[in-house]
Write a protein that holds these residues in place. Sequence first.
Motif, PDB file in Angstrom:
ATOM      1  N   ALA A 121      31.151   6.208 -30.641  1.00 22.98           N
ATOM      2  CA  ALA A 121      31.726   7.140 -29.673  1.00 22.98           C
ATOM      3  C   ALA A 121      31.892   6.489 -28.309  1.00 22.98           C
ATOM      4  O   ALA A 121      32.903   6.702 -27.621  1.00 22.98           O
ATOM      5  N   VAL A 122      30.923   5.686 -27.904  1.00 20.46           N
ATOM      6  CA  VAL A 122      31.018   4.996 -26.616  1.00 20.46           C
ATOM      7  C   VAL A 122      32.194   4.019 -26.617  1.00 20.46           C
ATOM      8  O   VAL A 122      32.938   3.903 -25.627  1.00 20.46           O
ATOM      9  N   CYS A 123      32.412   3.328 -27.719  1.00 21.03           N
ATOM     10  CA  CYS A 123      33.522   2.367 -27.823  1.00 21.03           C
ATOM     11  C   CYS A 123      34.874   3.064 -27.669  1.00 21.03           C
ATOM     12  O   CYS A 123      35.723   2.643 -26.876  1.00 21.03           O
ATOM     13  N   THR A 124      35.086   4.117 -28.441  1.00 22.22           N
ATOM     14  CA  THR A 124      36.384   4.801 -28.393  1.00 22.22           C
ATOM     15  C   THR A 124      36.622   5.475 -27.044  1.00 22.22           C
ATOM     16  O   THR A 124      37.730   5.424 -26.502  1.00 22.22           O
ATOM     17  N   THR A 125      35.578   6.104 -26.493  1.00 24.90           N
ATOM     18  CA  THR A 125      35.737   6.752 -25.187  1.00 24.90           C
ATOM     19  C   THR A 125      36.010   5.725 -24.101  1.00 24.90           C
ATOM     20  O   THR A 125      36.852   5.940 -23.214  1.00 24.90           O
ATOM     21  N   GLY A 126      35.318   4.581 -24.164  1.00 30.45           N
ATOM     22  CA  GLY A 126      35.559   3.525 -23.183  1.00 30.45           C
ATOM     23  C   GLY A 126      36.980   3.000 -23.240  1.00 30.45           C
ATOM     24  O   GLY A 126      37.618   2.762 -22.202  1.00 30.45           O
ATOM     25  N   ILE A 127      37.517   2.831 -24.445  1.00 35.53           N
ATOM     26  CA  ILE A 127      38.894   2.342 -24.587  1.00 35.53           C
ATOM     27  C   ILE A 127      39.887   3.354 -24.015  1.00 35.53           C
ATOM     28  O   ILE A 127      40.845   2.985 -23.311  1.00 35.53           O
ATOM     29  N   MET A 128      39.678   4.632 -24.279  1.00 30.16           N
ATOM     30  CA  MET A 128      40.588   5.647 -23.747  1.00 30.16           C
ATOM     31  C   MET A 128      40.492   5.751 -22.227  1.00 30.16           C
ATOM     32  O   MET A 128      41.493   5.973 -21.544  1.00 30.16           O
ATOM     33  N   MET A 129      39.293   5.591 -21.670  1.00 34.08           N
ATOM     34  CA  MET A 129      39.150   5.620 -20.213  1.00 34.08           C
ATOM     35  C   MET A 129      39.853   4.435 -19.574  1.00 34.08           C
ATOM     36  O   MET A 129      40.497   4.564 -18.524  1.00 34.08           O
ATOM     37  N   LEU A 130      39.776   3.258 -20.210  1.00 27.68           N
ATOM     38  CA  LEU A 130      40.496   2.093 -19.696  1.00 27.68           C
ATOM     39  C   LEU A 130      42.008   2.323 -19.763  1.00 27.68           C
ATOM     40  O   LEU A 130      42.748   1.933 -18.845  1.00 27.68           O
ATOM     41  N   LEU A 131      42.474   2.956 -20.841  1.00 29.24           N
ATOM     42  CA  LEU A 131      43.901   3.269 -20.956  1.00 29.24           C
ATOM     43  C   LEU A 131      44.334   4.239 -19.864  1.00 29.24           C
ATOM     44  O   LEU A 131      45.407   4.070 -19.257  1.00 29.24           O
ATOM     45  N   ALA A 132      43.520   5.258 -19.608  1.00 21.28           N
ATOM     46  CA  ALA A 132      43.848   6.225 -18.552  1.00 21.28           C
ATOM     47  C   ALA A 132      43.894   5.543 -17.192  1.00 21.28           C
ATOM     48  O   ALA A 132      44.792   5.806 -16.375  1.00 21.28           O
ATOM     49  N   LEU A 133      42.935   4.635 -16.942  1.00 21.11           N
ATOM     50  CA  LEU A 133      42.915   3.915 -15.669  1.00 21.11           C
ATOM     51  C   LEU A 133      44.137   3.015 -15.531  1.00 21.11           C
ATOM     52  O   LEU A 133      44.773   2.955 -14.467  1.00 21.11           O
ATOM     53  N   TYR A 134      44.470   2.310 -16.606  1.00 18.40           N
ATOM     54  CA  TYR A 134      45.644   1.442 -16.560  1.00 18.40           C
ATOM     55  C   TYR A 134      46.925   2.253 -16.346  1.00 18.40           C
ATOM     56  O   TYR A 134      47.810   1.846 -15.585  1.00 18.40           O
ATOM     57  N   GLU A 135      47.033   3.387 -17.032  1.00 12.91           N
ATOM     58  CA  GLU A 135      48.206   4.241 -16.859  1.00 12.91           C
ATOM     59  C   GLU A 135      48.344   4.662 -15.397  1.00 12.91           C
ATOM     60  O   GLU A 135      49.442   4.661 -14.840  1.00 12.91           O
TER      61      GLU A 135
END
Length: 542
Positions: free
Chosen positions: A514-528
């Motif tokens: 869960a930490v891995c997937t949430t971290g990836i989505m947060m990085l995507l949101a930040l990059y967006e």
Amino acid sequence: MADNNNYPSGGTRPHPSTLKSYDTTTNTLNDTLDEECEAKNNDTIAGVLNMENVLEDDRRLALEEQGIVQKHHHHNNGDDGCRKFGLIHRQQGLLSSSSTNNLDSENGSIDTGIGHRVRCHGKLMRHRDIDTGKVTNMELFFDLVYVYAISAISETMVDELSWVVILEMLVITLAIWWSWVFTAWLTNWFNPDSYLVRLLLLFLMLASLILSAVIPRTFQDQSLVFGLTYAVLQLARSSTATLVLHGHKLQKVFVRMLTWQTVAAVFWIVGGAIGGTTRNIIWAVAVVIEYSGPMAGFYTPGCGKSLSTDWEIHGGHLAERCSLFIIIALGESIVVTGESFKDVLHEPAGIAMFIVSFLGAAAMWWIYFHSASNEAIEYVESSDDPGAMGRMAYTYIHFVMVLGIIWCAVADRLSIDDPYHVPYHKGDNGGSGDHGSNEGSALHKRSGEPPESHELKDMVDVLIIIGGPCLFVLGHALFRRSFAPRFPKAHLTAIVAMLCVTPICVFLPRWATAVCTTGIMMLLALYESYFRCVCIHKSPIF
């Protein structure tokens, strides 16, 4: 002097200035009488012209419904061309009375057709020239039923999570989404504030509530109830629209749609009546028929196929409706997170997963609403073919995001309830790790089954925890691609990253996945946020 001032009759001759005053008063009275007469004549003429204006307006609406006359916008003296179509054209010599009469004679049903009269007097249709496409309170009230439907789907998956249940709930989710999105299309054309449309929506709401109530037992003893209710819901919507659209250019669209839905309804009802594995196959065929319809233009022998240009929509309205459904799905994730948190208030791992689940929901909201939703609205409203984008981006692609959010809600529940559970553990044959709870291990003990079966069924956890975010990011990437020139690389990178960690997550506890997937989505949101604001729009992030 006295004699000069007397008339022969003995009267006194008025002074010349007095005579002039009399003449002025007489002229004033005559002018006033003339003005009053002219005003009365003008009122009469205005009344006649106003009546002609009303009749021309009625004819124009009918002709637009038939697709004979396109909308015109005039700016002469501030007059609204849509309100004074016939009158202005006649004054300018662009449309003669004879040509209008010819149009009326060629379409004799326009002024006398019952469908047109019902639509006008009942105010059933949205008019693009005066309607802003705002979502109404009735539509928001209708959506409340689907909050319950999504909750029922996620709870069923949590209670009986397995490969079979995932496939069963996939079919249910496809049906629920299809019933909602077709109603969203309906309210894009019809006015939800009309009493007749409200009554139809209330009926559809009741049917949707029945569907939602039987979801947990749909594949047990409530198959026929679900299949029959779903068929009635789809057929009632399309048949009602077909009747009231008599003489309207959209009627053929609904006739074709009704034909496809009738065929699919047979499969839904028959499958529900038979039950078992046969039911599952028949319902799968019904879903394929339902979802193939729009792509095939609802081709019907003898009636042809519908083009995307036939589906004149208010792009902003449909976009807002679908974004609200995303909010509904995200709301289920929030509700699940809050409900699970009550049971882990004194467990550090549970509290940590509660925070991680909330951050995951916030990241999905940020990815969708930060810029993509507004950019899509601007694109569809300025598009020459909004029906094409409405069909692909909002009817099909949004389902992928909704499915991903539902799976994320299930994953949140699993992670909070038993964060230390490991899908594959060599010493426990698929049970929990050293820190796992006995309750979590007991849930995975199945008497009479080989260890390989345990491991296969426990891999469902990985599918849900990683598959949910993957589906959402994939759906959002396809959504952005529908109005952008190329596939977003950041989304593709995020999907590849999550797929790459999947083999490792098989051996990790749920909290780590869960930490891995949430971290990836947060990085995507930040990059967006950075890429869209700084690189494209040249504006600060904050």
